[in-house]
Design a protein around this motif. Structure first.
Motif, PDB file in Angstrom:
ATOM      1  N   GLY A   1      91.522  -8.996 -23.243  1.00  0.00           N
ATOM      2  CA  GLY A   1      92.307  -9.985 -23.975  1.00  0.00           C
ATOM      3  C   GLY A   1      91.491 -10.772 -24.989  1.00  0.00           C
ATOM      4  O   GLY A   1      90.256 -10.725 -25.016  1.00  0.00           O
ATOM      5  N   ILE A   2      92.234 -11.478 -25.839  1.00  0.00           N
ATOM      6  CA  ILE A   2      91.619 -12.418 -26.783  1.00  0.00           C
ATOM      7  C   ILE A   2      92.354 -13.743 -26.687  1.00  0.00           C
ATOM      8  O   ILE A   2      93.493 -13.793 -26.195  1.00  0.00           O
ATOM      9  CB  ILE A   2      91.693 -11.924 -28.255  1.00  0.00           C
ATOM     10  CG1 ILE A   2      93.124 -11.493 -28.614  1.00  0.00           C
ATOM     11  CG2 ILE A   2      90.695 -10.823 -28.530  1.00  0.00           C
ATOM     12  CD1 ILE A   2      93.318 -11.166 -30.089  1.00  0.00           C
ATOM     13  N   ASN A   3      91.705 -14.777 -27.176  1.00  0.00           N
ATOM     14  CA  ASN A   3      92.348 -16.084 -27.216  1.00  0.00           C
ATOM     15  C   ASN A   3      92.622 -16.475 -28.665  1.00  0.00           C
ATOM     16  O   ASN A   3      91.695 -16.615 -29.452  1.00  0.00           O
ATOM     17  CB  ASN A   3      91.437 -17.123 -26.561  1.00  0.00           C
ATOM     18  CG  ASN A   3      92.039 -18.519 -26.637  1.00  0.00           C
ATOM     19  OD1 ASN A   3      93.261 -18.662 -26.571  1.00  0.00           O
ATOM     20  ND2 ASN A   3      91.194 -19.527 -26.793  1.00  0.00           N
ATOM     21  N   ALA A   4      93.899 -16.635 -28.983  1.00  0.00           N
ATOM     22  CA  ALA A   4      94.269 -17.071 -30.332  1.00  0.00           C
ATOM     23  C   ALA A   4      94.449 -18.584 -30.290  1.00  0.00           C
ATOM     24  O   ALA A   4      95.450 -19.089 -29.776  1.00  0.00           O
ATOM     25  CB  ALA A   4      95.537 -16.381 -30.788  1.00  0.00           C
ATOM     26  N   GLU A   5      93.443 -19.276 -30.819  1.00  0.00           N
ATOM     27  CA  GLU A   5      93.449 -20.737 -30.729  1.00  0.00           C
ATOM     28  C   GLU A   5      94.623 -21.341 -31.483  1.00  0.00           C
ATOM     29  O   GLU A   5      94.928 -20.940 -32.605  1.00  0.00           O
ATOM     30  CB  GLU A   5      92.150 -21.298 -31.297  1.00  0.00           C
ATOM     31  CG  GLU A   5      91.013 -21.215 -30.298  1.00  0.00           C
ATOM     32  CD  GLU A   5      89.701 -21.736 -30.876  1.00  0.00           C
ATOM     33  OE1 GLU A   5      89.752 -22.673 -31.695  1.00  0.00           O
ATOM     34  OE2 GLU A   5      88.655 -21.185 -30.497  1.00  0.00           O
TER      35      GLU A   5
ATOM     36  N   ARG B   1      96.261 -14.114 -39.844  1.00  0.00           N
ATOM     37  CA  ARG B   1      97.301 -15.148 -39.736  1.00  0.00           C
ATOM     38  C   ARG B   1      96.717 -16.547 -39.660  1.00  0.00           C
ATOM     39  O   ARG B   1      97.310 -17.498 -40.144  1.00  0.00           O
ATOM     40  CB  ARG B   1      98.118 -14.936 -38.457  1.00  0.00           C
ATOM     41  CG  ARG B   1      99.090 -13.812 -38.566  1.00  0.00           C
ATOM     42  CD  ARG B   1      99.757 -13.603 -37.232  1.00  0.00           C
ATOM     43  NE  ARG B   1     100.590 -12.413 -37.332  1.00  0.00           N
ATOM     44  CZ  ARG B   1     101.850 -12.373 -36.950  1.00  0.00           C
ATOM     45  NH1 ARG B   1     102.417 -13.431 -36.419  1.00  0.00           N
ATOM     46  NH2 ARG B   1     102.551 -11.262 -37.070  1.00  0.00           N
ATOM     47  N   LEU B   2      95.574 -16.648 -38.990  1.00  0.00           N
ATOM     48  CA  LEU B   2      94.988 -17.972 -38.799  1.00  0.00           C
ATOM     49  C   LEU B   2      94.072 -18.359 -39.958  1.00  0.00           C
ATOM     50  O   LEU B   2      93.386 -19.389 -39.900  1.00  0.00           O
ATOM     51  CB  LEU B   2      94.227 -18.024 -37.468  1.00  0.00           C
ATOM     52  CG  LEU B   2      95.128 -17.926 -36.226  1.00  0.00           C
ATOM     53  CD1 LEU B   2      94.311 -17.735 -34.965  1.00  0.00           C
ATOM     54  CD2 LEU B   2      96.010 -19.163 -36.107  1.00  0.00           C
ATOM     55  N   GLY B   3      94.033 -17.522 -40.989  1.00  0.00           N
ATOM     56  CA  GLY B   3      93.224 -17.856 -42.178  1.00  0.00           C
ATOM     57  C   GLY B   3      91.731 -17.839 -41.899  1.00  0.00           C
ATOM     58  O   GLY B   3      90.963 -18.577 -42.512  1.00  0.00           O
TER      59      GLY B   3
END
Ligand code: ASP
Length: 582
Positions: free
Chosen positions: A318-322, A412-414
């Motif tokens: 998994g990853i964490n999308a802050e 998406r998060l730039g």
């Protein structure tokens, strides 16, 4: 010269000078009493002015015959503009026209020659010489020119020799198909165009030219993508009496020099990451390290809790999308669709939202309670307001899929600012790669790459685990180049060919010249090649290399401007000893 000045250089200080400009008519505005002409050349645009009653009537008449893209010579005096244009450097002045010479007429171009053109891709490719008149393309080629000059300057300062190697050679196996050229004088035989000058640069090392480079065209008959062309340019280099670090340091120097000279950007020391680490943390051998979002493996936490999908998976990762904890149902569905796209191929996506109140909401709430999800969050370093995204399945596939998702989330998060440059070296690539189709091992880099000394003993028993002295330069998730320390010993090279499935005869026929050369004092050597077109595109912050090549091919490998490839005449075929099967 047919001009005293260019269309880009006149300024307010030049007022009262009499000048001659030559260029293309970009635009004519005829407002009855006043006529303005925008004259364009490589350097910019200058406005020309005619005024009824004041300017010569013959000149006015001539101006009224002009059309877009006519080539003219214009003479007159530089005057201050009444209404200035701050958008262009010459916007404070204009030329009070005294004379026009039409150097050549022009048909109306099929699309507008402006920064933003109305021409579609195919049309612009057909009239590439018109497209190349546009500013954005001129800028791209100017950047390319700058980078090639600075590359030569740097390599020259390091005592490299630029040496040309032949284009009509014999096939070099670098994993792609060769373009071949029939030989008239040797009927039934073919040259191959080089996929790279690999064997020649190694022979130059044997010859004692211990630092070689070349900005060289290479040819590979592969299916095309935005970042590929059948002919492309490499900064190709080789050095003798070096170890891996010497090469990395020399080319780290080049990277830093180019960024500094061309973009004014200071690049920090390039990190080194092993291939194994890159695959484990980023699922890619070309990780984009402008942002973290590293992979975390969850097998221990997530298996054995009754969720069949996880229990049957080789890897749960998994990853964490802050800050994405507030994603709506719709946004999450979109992400699921994204990973399920056939190009990515995941079966599904597990998400865990970390709510602001410290609770969790997940797509697997049936199997994992709040306590379990809290442990996941700790492992992934996820805080309130974050979103954990988890994929599972076969290990290699899941990593590749998560790599795509990570890049998408980064976008998406730039976090993937094209102006932020984060180069790194990926090192210790595997020597061999298993090919399912042919059911045998292939050289991952090429057959001349040396295995790590400590891994040689595994060549027989665990060929897939042998690491190579091979490295890639990666910038912002793009593989800019790669190279290796080479084998310089005949018997090891012979052994390599055997491992790659060449019979002794095949190895001798194809590479006898290289192995023979190794018997005449071959020094230890290694090198690298950087994709020059990609490097230029990267410096401009763009993905596609096409607009950084003056005359590129389209997606089907065609040059639609000159209409090539094309059939050739029967007598040409005869001469070459070729027959067309109809
Ligand atoms: N010839 C290699 C390539 O084109 C580069 C190298 O090993 O120097 O990728």
């Amino acid at each position: 010269m047919l001009r005293s000045n260019t269309c880009g250089e006149l300024r307010i200080e030049d007022v009262n000078k009499t000048v001659t400009l030559s260029g293309w008519v970009q635009k004519i505005r005829d407002k009855g009493g006043l006529i303005w002409i925008d004259l364009r050349d490589r350097y910019g645009i200058t406005q020309l002015l005619l005024e009824e009653g004041r300017s010569d009537a013959n000149v006015i008449e001539k101006a009224r015959q002009l059309g877009r893209e006519f080539v003219i010579q214009a003479k007159g005096e530089v005057i201050e503009r009444v209404s200035k244009n701050p958008k262009i450097p010459s916007g404070e002045i204009e030329i009070d026209l005294a004379e026009i010479n039409i150097l050549n007429a022009s048909k109306t171009p099929p699309f507008t020659i402006e920064d933003e053109t109305d021409g579609g891709e195919e049309l612009r490719m057909k009239y590439r010489y018109l497209d190349l008149r546009r500013n954005p393309l001129m800028k791209n080629l100017a950047l390319r020119n700058r980078l090639s000059i600075e590359t030569r300057k740097y390599l020259d300062s390091q005592s490299f020799f630029e040496i040309e190697t032949p284009y009509l050679i014999k096939s070099t196996p670098e994993g792609a198909r060769d373009f071949v050229v029939p030989s008239r004088m040797n009927e039934g035989q073919f040259y191959a165009l080089p996929q790279s000058p690999q064997t020649f640069k190694q022979l130059l090392m044997v010859a004692g030219y211990d630092k070689y480079y070349q900005l060289v065209k290479c040819f590979r008959d592969e299916d095309l993508r935005a970042d590929r062309q059948p002919e492309f340019t490499q900064i190709d280099c080789e050095m003798a009496f070096v170890e891996q670090d010497d090469i990395l340091n020399t080319f780290e120097g080049l990277v830093k020099y180019l960024f500094k000279e061309v973009k004014g950007v200071d690049i920090e020391k390039l990190p080194h990451m092993t291939y194994a680490e890159a695959m484990q943390k980023y699922g890619s051998d070309k990780p984009d390290i402008r942002f973290g979002m590293e992979f975390v493996e969850l097998n221990e936490l997530a298996q054995g809790k009754g969720f069949k999908v996880f229990d049957e998976s080789e890897l749960i990762v998994g990853i964490n999308a802050e800050g994405c904890g507030n994603y709506s149902r719709k946004q999450l569905d979109k992400l699921t669709d994204f990973v399920r796209k056939p190009q990515i191929g995941a079966r599904g996506l597990v998400y865990v939202k970390c709510n602001e109140d410290g609770s969790f909401k997940s797509s697997v709430d049936k199997f994992f309670d709040q306590e379990a999800l809290k442990i996941w969050a700790e492992k992934l370093n996820a805080k309130a307001g974050d979103l954990m995204l988890v994929l599972s399945g076969e290990a290699d596939k899941s990593r590749k899929q998560l790599n795509e998702l990570r890049l998408e989330m980064g976008e998406r998060l730039g976090l993937r600012d094209p102006k932020n440059y984060k180069p790194l070296w990926v090192v210790d690539f595997p020597l061999l790669e298993w090919d399912e189709d042919s059911k045998r091992f292939h050289a991952m880099h090429h057959p001349f790459t040396s295995p790590k000394t400590e891994d040689i003993e595994m060549l027989e028993s665990h060929p897939g685990s042998v690491r190579a002295n091979a490295y890639d330069l990666v910038i912002n998730g793009v593989e800019i180049g790669g190279g290796s320390i080479r084998i310089h010993d005949r018997s090891l090279q012979k052994q390599m060919f055997t491992h790659l499935g060449f019979s002794e005869q095949e190895a001798q026929d194809q590479f006898g010249f290289l192995m023979n050369a190794f018997e005449y004092g071959a020094p230890p050597h290694g090198g690298i090649a950087l994709g020059f077109d990609r490097l230029v595109a990267l410096f401009a912050g763009q993905d596609s290399i096409r607009d950084f090549i003056a005359f590129p091919k389209n997606n089907s490998g065609r040059d639609v401007m000159i209409d090539s490839p094309s059939p050739i005449a029967d007598n040409q075929l005869d001469e070459l000893g070729l027959k067309v099967v109809k």
